[in-house]
Design an enzyme around this catalytic site. Sequence first.
Site, mmCIF file in Angstrom:
data_model
loop_
_atom_site.group_PDB
_atom_site.id
_atom_site.type_symbol
_atom_site.label_atom_id
_atom_site.label_comp_id
_atom_site.label_asym_id
_atom_site.label_seq_id
_atom_site.Cartn_x
_atom_site.Cartn_y
_atom_site.Cartn_z
ATOM 1 N N ASP A 321 0.878 -1.167 0.000
ATOM 2 C CA ASP A 321 0.000 0.000 0.000
ATOM 3 C C ASP A 321 0.921 1.224 0.000
ATOM 4 O O ASP A 321 2.119 1.123 0.275
ATOM 5 C CB ASP A 321 -0.946 -0.008 1.208
ATOM 6 N N TRP A 322 0.351 2.363 -0.284
ATOM 7 C CA TRP A 322 1.164 3.555 -0.550
ATOM 8 C C TRP A 322 1.876 4.044 0.720
ATOM 9 O O TRP A 322 1.325 4.773 1.532
ATOM 10 C CB TRP A 322 0.271 4.632 -1.160
#
Length: 881
Positions: A321-322
């Site tokens: 995920d970012w």
Amino acid sequence: MLASISRPLSLAAAAVTLCTSASANSHVFPPVDTSEWAFSDHYLWARQSQGIGGDGTDQPPGVPFLPDIPFAMNDSFPYSPPFYPTPNASGQGIWAEPVRKAREYIQSFNLTQRVQLVTGVGWQQGPCVGNIAAIPEVGFPGLCLQDSPLGVRFADNVNVWPTGLTTAATFSSDLAYQRGKGMGREHKTKGVNIQLGPGMNHHAFAAGGRNWEMGGADPYLSGESAYHTIKGMQESGVQACAKHYIGNDQEHFRNEGSVNIEARAMREIYLHPFMRSVQADAATLMASYNLLNNSWSAQNSYQLNEVLYTELGFQGAVISDWGAQHSGVASANAGLSMTMPGDELCCFTGQNSSFWGRNLTEAVNNGTVAASQLENMGVRILAAWFLLGQDDPDYPKPNFDSFDLSTPINKHVNVNKLYNTQELRRHIASAGTVLVKNEKKKNGYRALPLKKPNGHTPNHLAVLGSDAGPAFLGANGIADRGGVDGTLGIGWGSGSADYSYLISPYEALQGRAVFDGTAFSWSFDDYNLKQAKKISDERIGIDAAVVFLQSDSGEGYITVDGNAGDRNNLTAWHAGDELVKAVASVQSNTIVVMHSPGQMDVEAWIENPNVTAVIFAHMPGAESGNSIRDVLYGDYVPSGRLPYTVAKNRTDYESEVTYVNRSAPGVAPQLNYTDGLLVDYRHFDAKNITPRFEFGFGLSYTSFEIGEAHGEWINGDHNSKRNNDGHGKEHGKSHGHPGKSYDDQVGHDDGNSPPNTIPTQSPFVGTKVLPASLFKDVYKLTFSIRNTGDYDGHEVPQAYLRFPASAGEPPKVLRKFDRVFVPKGETKEVTWIFNAYDFSHYSAKQHKWIRSEGEYEILIGKSSRKIKRKVKVEGVKQKTT
Ligand code: BGC
């Protein structure tokens, strides 16, 4: 009502360090019994066999474990054992050719190019929210990764589809598939390689901020939703990204909290939809922000190398995920395949560093990451790309710029002109609309539909609430939908997309009123109760008043009205409850429609006799007004079902979002999932709590009867005869041996395995991909549905399984459901096939799937509590897989 956007701050919190301090011992909250976890996950075995931790001696694997070996100076925290190395993609099933091609292709990449393939270019350094740069020297065009699970984010001329939860409420695999296909096509047309969805974290908390993006509170429901969505998306050519793996069920502390889940609940509840995603051949998965059992998800070797790649046999790539990556070497070795957006912890402008990039090159050069590991990471990424045929030179390149719609990259490709999906989106939104109350009026008709069977339509209709109206600032007036203005079509955060139009209920209903000759009054002011009463008073000839309520939530980097992603309360926003009560005080036909991310607290007015009809309309996307009009007028006979339980009291829910961190400073907040298997209706059933509306509940305008049901073992799995429900003629028993479908050793669920089953080495060595026999079809159930009412419509039959007590399962668990169209007066046969997995539960002690001996019962009903038929499945013999 604008939001405060604090993405950098929320990510900064990710820097909290782990539980390395001995003083942390006294701050665990609440106390957790880790004995089961320790054994179930065999962590000491693993540690000892790898020379990690333990007492420093090199005891051979398999010796009795020592319960008090300190680890990280604090053994009272749940612990995720190491598991190395990362299995190579083996090319099973339809992955054979893609993996072969990937292995061949990656030989042309040198070290730097391989590193480029796994490292994003950095936040806002490319047109998409995530970008892998083109590598022209080897002819690789690069990758565009783009949100969202309901439409192409940050692009124009795209569609906002009904949300994941709305789709789950349809209880229709077919609609999930069609939605996936439609969205996937739009992403591909815009040049997206990897669509960042679907989401499947929604089992823990009613107030969880991103529940509306997900597939509902039951793992089977969300599993089927995920499976069919992914099938649809990938059929369109875009790679799916099943997210967030795993445990990101709340927004508070998502960047620094440790979600602690024991092995059985992990497998049966939280992992299940990911397992179905893998079975759908999802090309990629997204590792979540949180820690899992005190190990970051993006570097949790047990959860990636063992559970995902080994047990589930996942062939594709895992993307962080970012900003969810927290280390270079550790994440590479633990099984992460790609870092996004590429720079450290994401999204800090000016920060061009990366845990990978040059650091990874160095790590490979100095041997801390094996060259073969990097190659394997690249193979997974390329295999996913080949799987979807994205090596086709005609695969579209990104034709939009996420961060500036005015640059020349933007070709403003208009998906609506290419593919008309309006009817489909409207249909899904109506199908995900759940009618939960519909009282009979003095005139003999129920409150809904508004158009009566004799053709009568209202003379004068009033519509109330800001949620009915258009947005003052326009549908996209607030970035990432981080605030409420007018009707609520979707929630906020990265799961949103920009509307190319949004039909409000007011627009649709007024259009219909004009068509019917119905007078139409409205007020959008939620707080002006005086005006609301004035225009809805039945003494002045108003036939019905429809009150629109809303409650919103979203991703934690945006706070709206004090709600930091997760909802603070489950009641209607603004003065919603007061508005209903005010209208109901002057109007005996008050109809309430709610747009919400999930559960609502309706207690303030639900029993008010003047509240004649109530609808959970979820989040319908751009077709909001049209879809609710269709349901209100009976052009669409409602069939939606609640994909969660609605409690009478908030404290009736099994668990609650952790809003306040009680861990010691510097210690990751411990989010202990102490409910085990008792999530949602499982908890209400087990604890005998009467909900307001149960899971699976929803009304129709027509009525159905579920006929006699029959069950039988198939495929030689069992030598039984048919099993009938209590109304049938045959009361057959299923006896006999369980057949030859299980090729694994037999064990016992009490943990005392007979001598020949005691592993002679670390359990991990023997762990392998779940065998095909576990998914073999073994049992057939048939029954009929008769439409006994006045409308053609869909019934949503549901089958729940009751396990024998020895299995230790909740009182019942969903196993099958469908949305079946039956014209009025007609009967349809339904056939459901159960596989061996459906009858199994996970034994944490044996690290295996078990079918317990004893009597099973299949309960067929209209909801989790409206059971109409029961089929006994007797004499099942134990099997271990
Ligand atoms: C979200 C993901 C999303 C990613 C890219 C993260 O904050 O959790 O769901 O795909 O951002 O925008």
